[in-house]
Design an enzyme around this catalytic site. Structure first.
Site, short mmCIF file in Angstrom:
data_model
loop_
_atom_site.label_atom_id
_atom_site.label_comp_id
_atom_site.label_asym_id
_atom_site.label_seq_id
_atom_site.Cartn_x
_atom_site.Cartn_y
_atom_site.Cartn_z
N LYS B 79 0.83 -1.24 0.02
CA LYS B 79 -0.13 0.01 0.13
C LYS B 79 0.90 1.25 0.02
CE LYS B 79 -3.93 2.01 2.63
NZ LYS B 79 -4.80 1.68 3.70
N SER B 154 -9.46 1.35 3.10
CA SER B 154 -8.55 1.91 2.22
C SER B 154 -7.51 1.06 1.26
CB SER B 154 -8.17 3.01 2.94
OG SER B 154 -7.21 2.64 3.77
N SER B 178 -9.73 -1.02 7.19
CA SER B 178 -9.19 -0.89 5.79
C SER B 178 -8.13 -1.99 5.21
CB SER B 178 -8.06 0.37 5.79
OG SER B 178 -8.91 1.39 5.79
#
Lengths: 63, 448
Positions: B79, B154, B178
């Site tokens: 990420k 996310s 997330s």
């Protein structure tokens, strides 16, 4: 400041803290978010420092 | 999906060990798949040059019989909040579009020491502040296996990279679901480990005391391997004998979804006992989590909000404004009450080893939806998807989202969540495997 504050108070506080002029839509969202924190109890039952949080210890402050 | 299917991590690692599989070929396949999948907006930055050199080094070690471990030569994705030396780290934002760290964060350094091949930095919701991964600057992340549904967020790009078969595993972060939400949306396994098992230094924060770094993969065995560099801190798996079912969480979910979960419970192996419990003071606990989230994220973004607020997306600005109005007193109360609530959670769990409930309170929403219907009420997407997530961020306990049974033609499989006391990750993974095996296929519905 909490969610119960009038929009003009929120707007003034945001101008003071950030120099930010919030729109009416933003103020409504800010008020809703602050309202959602309203269930936080006003007083903490413990006297231990708040800075020693370690979630790997499952016990409370008295440990 | 993209190109030929990738093997799982265990099979790939065994293949590399035996000389049947080349890390260079595996990485070239991953890079080719990533290029073919450009329209899915999975990556913000691909790292082909360093990936190729890492793969070549892994291949040399394999030929010399000196592999560094099971991740040596395995392509993974990160990420775009994890600092990578010499590679931009944007947090999906315009604010940090040109930020190039000097150092790898400890998680990345550890993965490199384990020989993992880092293919690139994945797309995400801006500053990790949302559940759709619809990014205004780097594109909306698609859900590769279930394109009619949101990919979740996310860490949507990390989930999509694994679900599309581009990489074999990925790293995400989780402050209120997330990792677990996108795992549920894409049919993956996603683990939010014990707080700071994987260190948070050098990871751009959403709210640092709630943020968790963790892996996403296609199976429990792959998650174990992704976790292997940090495994020394964990006790061995213990066989679970009792599970607690949080009745109050279930009552706040969509009835049809709850019934699907209840059909799963009927298939839990008989040697595991089930206890219905109520979680302590959820209203105050949610206020604690939200207070900490708002205050910490407002503190992190304060300078930007004073100088260049227009660089921050309109959907997250109200959160930062609200956080700037939370007093130090209320923030510190929240941090103190957090410990008390976690102690009461431990008491509520009693003799049970884990909590079990659906990962989401309703089926994975359709792409483009801005709300979810739950028991006749319209609930915002964010509020609905976070509803079952935040308790494990507040407590810091490990929580695992995992699929049960087969996916529908267009729909992700039912996803369940297990939470346990700190450092019980390996027990959770074993238990989830047992439950998934016992459950078989859970009947599907798309109604709320």
């Amino acid at each position: 400041m909490t969610g119960g504050a009038p929009a003009e108070d929120l707007a003034a506080a945001l101008r003071r803290t950030l120099g930010y002029s919030a729109s009416a839509a933003e103020l409504a969202e800010v008020a809703a978010l602050l309202e959602a924190t309203a269930d936080l109890p006003a007083h903490c039952p413990f006297t231990a420092p708040a800075c020693d949080y370690d979630p790997r210890r499952s016990g409370g402050c008295e440990e | 999906m993209t190109g030929a299917p990738q093997p799982d991590i265990a099979a790939a690692s065994a293949g590399i060990e035996a000389g049947r599989l080349s890390p260079v070929a595996l990485t070239e396949q991953a890079l080719s798949s990533a290029e073919m999948a450009a329209h899915l907006n999975v990556f913000i930055t691909l790292m082909p040059d360093t990936a190729r050199s890492e793969a070549a080094a892994a291949e040399s070690r394999a030929r010399a019989g000196r592999r560094l471990g099971p991740l040596d030569g395995i392509p993974i994705a990160l990420k775009d909040v994890l600092a990578t030396a010499g590679v931009r780290t944007t947090a999906g934002s315009r604010v940090l579009a040109g930020f190039v760290p000097d150092l790898d964060c400890p998680v990345v350094a550890t993965l490199r020491q384990a020989g993992a091949v880092i293919l690139g930095k994945t797309n995400m919701h801006e500053f990790a502040y949302g559940v759709t991964s619809d990014n205004p600057y780097y594109g909306a992340v698609a859900n590769p296996p279930f394109p009619r549904h949101i990919v979740g967020g996310s860490s949507g790009g990390s989930a999509a990279a694994v679900a599309a078969g581009i990489v074999l595993g990925a790293i995400g972060t989780d402050t209120g679901g997330s990792i677990r939400i996108p795992a549920a949306a894409t049919g993956l396994w996603g683990l939010k480990p014990t707080h700071r098992l994987m260190p948070g230094e050098g990871v751009l924060p959403q709210a640092w005391s709630l943020d968790h770094v963790g892996p996403m993969a296609r199976s429990a065995s792959d998650l174990r391997l992704m976790l292997s560099p940090w495994q020394a801190a964990l006790p061995e798996a213990k066989r679970t004998r009792a599970i607690a079912i949080p009745a109050d969480l279930l009552e706040s979910g969509a009835p049809t979804h709850r019934r699907m979960f209840e059909s799963l419970l009927s298939k839990v192996p008989s040697e595991i006992s089930l206890h219905s419990i109520r979680l302590p003071d959820m209203g105050a606990a949610y206020a604690c989590w939200l207070t900490i989230l708002l205050a910490e994220s407002a503190a992190y973004h304060a300078t930007t909000m004073r100088r260049t607020p227009d660089l921050i997306g309109a959907d997250l600005r109200p959160f930062l404004l609200a956080g700037s109005l939370i007093s130090a007193e209320r923030y510190l109360h929240a941090q103190r009450l957090r410990r008390d609530w976690t102690r009461r959670l431990d008491e509520a769990l009693g003799d049970a080893d884990a909590l079990l409930h659906p990962t989401l309170p309703a089926p994975v929403p359709a792409r483009g939806a801005d709300s979810v219907q739950i028991d006749g009420h319209r609930v915002s997407l964010r509020e609905a998807l976070v509803r079952y997530q935040w308790p494990a961020n507040l407590s810091g306990w490990p929580a695992l989202a995992f699929p049960l049974g087969a996916a529908g033609a267009d729909d992700p499989p039912f996803s369940a969540m297990l939470t346990a006391r700190p450092t019980r990750e390996l027990s959770l993974l074993d238990l989830a495997e047992r439950l998934a095996k016992a459950a078989g296929k859970v009947s599907r519905t798309t109604e709320g």
